[in-house]
Design a protein around this motif. Structure first.
Motif, PDB file in Angstrom:
ATOM      1  N   VAL A   9      -7.466 -12.741   1.354  1.00 41.73           N
ATOM      2  CA  VAL A   9      -8.149 -12.234   2.288  1.00 41.73           C
ATOM      3  C   VAL A   9      -8.256 -10.626   2.604  1.00 41.73           C
ATOM      4  CG1 VAL A   9      -9.313 -12.663   4.415  1.00 41.73           C
ATOM      5  CG2 VAL A   9      -8.762 -14.707   2.948  1.00 41.73           C
ATOM      6  N   HIS A  10      -7.021 -10.305   2.962  1.00 43.68           N
ATOM      7  CA  HIS A  10      -6.635  -9.040   3.461  1.00 43.68           C
ATOM      8  C   HIS A  10      -5.758  -8.437   2.835  1.00 43.68           C
ATOM      9  CE1 HIS A  10      -9.133 -10.018   6.900  1.00 43.68           C
ATOM     10  NE2 HIS A  10      -8.470 -10.940   7.204  1.00 43.68           N
ATOM     11  N   GLY A  11      -5.878  -8.187   1.303  1.00 47.51           N
ATOM     12  CA  GLY A  11      -4.958  -7.518   0.459  1.00 47.51           C
ATOM     13  C   GLY A  11      -4.988  -6.001   0.507  1.00 47.51           C
ATOM     14  N   PRO A  12      -3.796  -5.374  -0.056  1.00 51.28           N
ATOM     15  CA  PRO A  12      -4.111  -3.862  -0.051  1.00 51.28           C
ATOM     16  C   PRO A  12      -4.871  -3.383  -0.468  1.00 51.28           C
ATOM     17  CG  PRO A  12      -2.178  -4.581  -1.364  1.00 51.28           C
ATOM     18  CD  PRO A  12      -2.710  -5.938  -0.735  1.00 51.28           C
ATOM     19  N   ALA A  13      -5.293  -1.954  -0.151  1.00 52.47           N
ATOM     20  CA  ALA A  13      -6.504  -1.179  -0.983  1.00 52.47           C
ATOM     21  C   ALA A  13      -6.178  -1.106  -2.487  1.00 52.47           C
ATOM     22  CB  ALA A  13      -6.596  -0.002  -0.189  1.00 52.47           C
ATOM     23  N   PRO A  14      -7.297  -1.295  -3.089  1.00 50.23           N
ATOM     24  CA  PRO A  14      -6.761  -0.953  -4.461  1.00 50.23           C
ATOM     25  C   PRO A  14      -6.567   0.508  -4.935  1.00 50.23           C
ATOM     26  CG  PRO A  14      -9.261  -1.363  -4.207  1.00 50.23           C
ATOM     27  CD  PRO A  14      -8.448  -1.578  -2.929  1.00 50.23           C
ATOM     28  N   PHE A  15      -5.857   0.751  -5.981  1.00 45.22           N
ATOM     29  CA  PHE A  15      -5.796   2.197  -6.430  1.00 45.22           C
ATOM     30  C   PHE A  15      -7.183   2.886  -6.441  1.00 45.22           C
ATOM     31  CE2 PHE A  15      -1.782   0.445  -7.627  1.00 45.22           C
ATOM     32  CZ  PHE A  15      -0.748   1.469  -7.510  1.00 45.22           C
ATOM     33  N   ALA A  16      -8.126   2.325  -6.910  1.00 45.64           N
ATOM     34  CA  ALA A  16      -9.348   3.038  -6.730  1.00 45.64           C
ATOM     35  C   ALA A  16      -9.928   3.664  -5.726  1.00 45.64           C
ATOM     36  CB  ALA A  16     -10.434   1.987  -7.607  1.00 45.64           C
ATOM     37  N   ALA A  17      -9.460   2.963  -4.566  1.00 51.56           N
ATOM     38  CA  ALA A  17      -9.575   3.451  -3.401  1.00 51.56           C
ATOM     39  C   ALA A  17      -8.783   4.472  -2.836  1.00 51.56           C
ATOM     40  CB  ALA A  17      -9.891   2.167  -2.005  1.00 51.56           C
ATOM     41  N   ILE A  18      -7.523   4.299  -3.364  1.00 53.46           N
ATOM     42  CA  ILE A  18      -6.344   5.482  -2.962  1.00 53.46           C
ATOM     43  C   ILE A  18      -6.657   6.594  -3.853  1.00 53.46           C
ATOM     44  CG2 ILE A  18      -3.904   5.882  -2.760  1.00 53.46           C
ATOM     45  CD1 ILE A  18      -3.683   2.758  -2.421  1.00 53.46           C
ATOM     46  N   ALA A  19      -6.859   6.459  -4.949  1.00 59.74           N
ATOM     47  CA  ALA A  19      -6.883   7.404  -6.018  1.00 59.74           C
ATOM     48  C   ALA A  19      -8.096   7.395  -6.833  1.00 59.74           C
ATOM     49  CB  ALA A  19      -5.733   7.808  -6.650  1.00 59.74           C
ATOM     50  N   PRO A  20      -9.366   7.472  -6.131  1.00 63.19           N
ATOM     51  CA  PRO A  20     -10.507   6.915  -7.415  1.00 63.19           C
ATOM     52  C   PRO A  20     -10.837   8.077  -8.278  1.00 63.19           C
ATOM     53  CG  PRO A  20     -11.202   8.122  -5.163  1.00 63.19           C
ATOM     54  CD  PRO A  20      -9.971   7.741  -4.979  1.00 63.19           C
ATOM     55  N   ASP A  21     -10.145   9.364  -8.253  1.00 68.14           N
ATOM     56  CA  ASP A  21     -10.319  10.404  -9.241  1.00 68.14           C
ATOM     57  C   ASP A  21      -9.655  10.286 -10.487  1.00 68.14           C
ATOM     58  OD1 ASP A  21      -8.256  10.864  -7.262  1.00 68.14           O
ATOM     59  OD2 ASP A  21      -8.264  12.843  -8.123  1.00 68.14           O
ATOM     60  N   ILE A  22      -8.595   9.439 -10.369  1.00 68.04           N
ATOM     61  CA  ILE A  22      -7.828   9.190 -11.542  1.00 68.04           C
ATOM     62  C   ILE A  22      -7.744   7.882 -11.966  1.00 68.04           C
ATOM     63  CG2 ILE A  22      -6.308  11.133 -11.098  1.00 68.04           C
ATOM     64  CD1 ILE A  22      -4.264   9.481 -10.108  1.00 68.04           C
ATOM     65  N   GLU A  58       0.839  -1.174  -0.176  1.00 67.80           N
ATOM     66  CA  GLU A  58      -0.007   0.040   0.130  1.00 67.80           C
ATOM     67  C   GLU A  58       0.657   1.298  -0.075  1.00 67.80           C
ATOM     68  OE1 GLU A  58      -4.160   1.346   2.172  1.00 67.80           O
ATOM     69  OE2 GLU A  58      -3.551  -0.671   2.259  1.00 67.80           O
ATOM     70  N   SER A  59       2.032   1.204   0.775  1.00 67.16           N
ATOM     71  CA  SER A  59       2.799   2.442   0.652  1.00 67.16           C
ATOM     72  C   SER A  59       3.660   2.897  -0.526  1.00 67.16           C
ATOM     73  CB  SER A  59       4.174   2.415   1.565  1.00 67.16           C
ATOM     74  OG  SER A  59       4.581   1.042   1.211  1.00 67.16           O
ATOM     75  N   ARG A  60       3.754   1.616  -1.623  1.00 60.70           N
ATOM     76  CA  ARG A  60       4.120   1.816  -2.819  1.00 60.70           C
ATOM     77  C   ARG A  60       3.084   2.523  -3.879  1.00 60.70           C
ATOM     78  NH1 ARG A  60       8.340   0.200  -6.325  1.00 60.70           N
ATOM     79  NH2 ARG A  60       9.529   0.395  -4.178  1.00 60.70           N
ATOM     80  N   ARG A  61       1.800   2.025  -3.525  1.00 62.45           N
ATOM     81  CA  ARG A  61       0.709   2.294  -4.237  1.00 62.45           C
ATOM     82  C   ARG A  61       0.244   3.965  -3.894  1.00 62.45           C
ATOM     83  NH1 ARG A  61      -3.591  -2.602  -5.047  1.00 62.45           N
ATOM     84  NH2 ARG A  61      -2.155  -4.356  -4.789  1.00 62.45           N
ATOM     85  N   ALA A  62       0.498   4.118  -2.859  1.00 62.65           N
ATOM     86  CA  ALA A  62       0.105   5.624  -2.685  1.00 62.65           C
ATOM     87  C   ALA A  62       1.192   6.600  -3.214  1.00 62.65           C
ATOM     88  CB  ALA A  62       0.186   5.907  -1.006  1.00 62.65           C
ATOM     89  N   GLU A  63       2.449   6.069  -3.325  1.00 68.14           N
ATOM     90  CA  GLU A  63       3.426   6.814  -3.786  1.00 68.14           C
ATOM     91  C   GLU A  63       3.570   7.041  -5.480  1.00 68.14           C
ATOM     92  OE1 GLU A  63       8.522   6.758  -3.825  1.00 68.14           O
ATOM     93  OE2 GLU A  63       7.326   5.288  -3.018  1.00 68.14           O
ATOM     94  N   ILE A  64       2.960   5.787  -5.995  1.00 59.58           N
ATOM     95  CA  ILE A  64       2.535   6.057  -7.580  1.00 59.58           C
ATOM     96  C   ILE A  64       1.484   6.897  -7.787  1.00 59.58           C
ATOM     97  CG2 ILE A  64       1.759   4.379  -9.347  1.00 59.58           C
ATOM     98  CD1 ILE A  64       3.339   2.097  -8.025  1.00 59.58           C
ATOM     99  N   ALA A  65       0.443   6.687  -7.038  1.00 52.60           N
ATOM    100  CA  ALA A  65      -0.864   7.468  -7.108  1.00 52.60           C
ATOM    101  C   ALA A  65      -0.383   8.885  -7.272  1.00 52.60           C
ATOM    102  CB  ALA A  65      -1.797   7.151  -6.007  1.00 52.60           C
ATOM    103  N   ALA A  66       0.345   9.330  -6.036  1.00 54.70           N
ATOM    104  CA  ALA A  66       0.663  10.698  -5.980  1.00 54.70           C
ATOM    105  C   ALA A  66       1.443  11.164  -7.059  1.00 54.70           C
ATOM    106  CB  ALA A  66       1.743  11.129  -4.777  1.00 54.70           C
ATOM    107  N   ILE A  67       2.354  10.675  -7.854  1.00 57.79           N
ATOM    108  CA  ILE A  67       2.996  10.757  -8.973  1.00 57.79           C
ATOM    109  C   ILE A  67       2.210  11.077 -10.032  1.00 57.79           C
ATOM    110  CG2 ILE A  67       4.723   9.942 -10.667  1.00 57.79           C
ATOM    111  CD1 ILE A  67       6.306   8.880  -8.256  1.00 57.79           C
ATOM    112  N   ALA A  68       1.121   9.821 -10.265  1.00 54.98           N
ATOM    113  CA  ALA A  68       0.257  10.098 -11.432  1.00 54.98           C
ATOM    114  C   ALA A  68      -0.746  11.047 -11.212  1.00 54.98           C
ATOM    115  CB  ALA A  68      -0.637   8.535 -11.206  1.00 54.98           C
ATOM    116  N   ARG A  69      -0.982  11.580  -9.909  1.00 49.91           N
ATOM    117  CA  ARG A  69      -2.108  12.777  -9.729  1.00 49.91           C
ATOM    118  C   ARG A  69      -1.097  13.938 -10.202  1.00 49.91           C
ATOM    119  NH1 ARG A  69      -4.091  11.692  -5.305  1.00 49.91           N
ATOM    120  NH2 ARG A  69      -6.146  11.229  -5.975  1.00 49.91           N
ATOM    121  N   ARG A  70      -0.048  14.198  -9.731  1.00 49.35           N
ATOM    122  CA  ARG A  70       0.804  15.191  -9.982  1.00 49.35           C
ATOM    123  C   ARG A  70       1.071  15.398 -11.534  1.00 49.35           C
ATOM    124  NH1 ARG A  70       5.177  14.096  -7.195  1.00 49.35           N
ATOM    125  NH2 ARG A  70       6.506  13.560  -8.757  1.00 49.35           N
TER     126      ARG A  70
END
Length: 468
Positions: free
Chosen positions: A285-298, A257-269
């Protein structure tokens, strides 16, 4: 023959086998004849004093022997005794020279197929229920899924912590159709779309079909390198970033999830839309949150059902970044496929509503885990990469082997695997192969094949191979 009642007391075999044996015996002595209808399973279970699962397994065993057949919406009917097989001279196969190996295709990345009679009967019951309204399902339906189908999609997507408005949800005829539509509206021929340097072959095919330039980004154990992503955004002006971030095909890595947040921030910028292919997202069963939950707008989220229910279920749930983005996507999908199959959608919706889809998902998780344990027991330590829940193994070649020589050696015994060439976007393909553990092959067949693969991995090509 709805009154047919087998006497199970005379057999010392398990009761489900006794049921199949008595069907065969009664066919031989004329108590049953082809065309007779057997009692419903629940009725027979009450009549002979056993549970429903026992009768379901008995009927399944009899059907496996070719004695009976199940007709959707009609019941179970006697077929007859199978004709004895005529012996005929057969040409010896190359595989006969390798008794340890079993002819098995490990190239298709499929989920394990259910073999539990009670689960199969539950699936059939859902199909029978859907068939009661069969005529209406032969008509054109509203595009993007009927309200009931979108309700089921919302329920299913909620398992991934996604709660989009229904106006952003579309039902497509499989993930491929969805990706084709998304790529088509994000980019035009000649435009750049970024992805992992080792990626899903379907994405490569779609990009080539649309004339897009797919550029692979370097990866580490956590996914694509963020600095390389930012640099590519500055140099190449990409129109999108395609990712398969959970149990990635073929490497099986899951982006934390930490890498997902980093990628999402770059993609938004950099204003780069993310196309999230979440084919395997429902397996952990307990996977990391999808990008669609971290950055739903993009993020364009594609939740295919082929890997978490069955490959023949050609349906996927697509979540658009916003309502406006969904309009051109709907037009593109309508032009290419008109609509998803109403019959398929009705069955999927039924299975989600009555819990059958969850039962299938639980089976796939448990069987995938069991097969991964098998691989860990048989293959040399540290000889492959895999997640405990993935359907496949990523096998770097040991010293002395090339991927082509290894594939050729396995092919001599009928074992099929896929070379890294199919997954490599740019540069030289690594010396590696993908080996799949799912599909129709039973666990015993997987074991035999893995034993032969283990033999090859521990020997040099000159020792392992026999050239005639």
């Amino acid at each position: 023959m709805s009154s047919w009642t087998p006497d199970l007391s005379a057999s010392d075999k398990p009761r489900y086998l006794a049921i199949a044996d008595i069907i065969a015996s009664d066919l031989k002595n004329g108590l049953l004849v082809p065309g007779d209808r057997l009692p419903p399973q629940r009725v027979l279970a009450r009549r002979v004093g056993v549970d429903f699962t026992t009768v379901a397994r008995g009927y399944a065993e009899a059907q496996k022997r070719g004695l009976i057949e199940s007709r959707v919406g009609q019941g179970t009917y006697v077929v007859g005794l199978p004709e004895p097989e005529r012996s005929a001279p057969q040409r010896p196969s190359v595989a006969s020279a390798f008794p340890r190996a079993q002819v098995v295709d490990l190239s298709m990345n499929l989920p394990p197929e259910p073999d539990d009679p009670a689960l199969i009967e539950r699936m059939r019951a859902g199909l029978e229920e859907v068939g009661r309204d069969l005529v209406s399902l032969l008509r054109y339906q509203g595009f993007g899924g009927a309200p009931a189908d979108k309700d089921a999609a919302s329920l299913w997507l909620g398992r991934r912590a996604l709660v989009p408005a229904q106006e952003r949800i579309f039902v497509s005829p499989g993930a491929h159709a969805a990706l084709l539509g998304i790529f088509g509206i994000l980019a035009k021929p000649g435009d750049v779309v970024l992805c992992e340097e080792i990626t899903y072959p379907g994405a490569r095919s779609i990009a080539a079909q649309l004339g897009l330039r797919l550029v692979g980004l370097p990866m580490d154990d956590d996914g694509i390198d963020p600095d390389a992503f930012a640099d590519a955004c500055a140099r190449l002006a990409p129109k999108g970033l395609y990712l398969n971030p959970t149990l990635q095909n073929p490497t099986t890595l899951t982006v934390p999830e930490s890498r997902r947040a980093e990628i999402a921030a770059i993609a938004r910028r950099c204003r780069v839309p993310i196309v999230e292919d979440d084919a395997y997202g429902f397996i952990p069963v307990h996977g990391p949150a999808p990008f669609a939950a971290i950055a739903p707008d993009i993020t364009w989220h594609v939740a295919g059902l082929a890997k978490c229910i069955g490959a023949g279920i050609r349906a996927a749930y697509v979540v658009a970044p916003d309502v406006r983005s969904g309009w051109p996507f709907a037009a593109a999908l309508r032009a290419s496929s008109v609509m998803a199959s109403p019959l398929t959608l009705a069955l999927v919706t039924r299975w989600i509503e009555d819990g059958t889809a969850d039962a299938l998902l639980r089976f796939i998780r448990m069987e995938a885990a069991a097969r991964q344990v098998l691989a860990a027991e048989i293959l040399p330590a540290a000889s492959f990469k895999a997640d405990p829940l993935s359907f496949n193994l990523w096998i770097p070649m040991p010293d002395g082997w090339t991927r082509s020589a290894f594939i050729g050696h396995l092919r001599m015994t009928g074992i099929g695997v896929v070379a890294s060439d199919a997954f490599t976007v740019n540069g030289n393909p690594p010396e590696a192969v993908r080996l799949c553990l799912g599909g129709p092959t039973p666990r015993a067949g997987i074991r035999h094949a893995l034993e032969y693969v283990a033999h090859a991995l521990t020997e040099s090509p000159t020792v392992a191979s026999i050239v005639l």
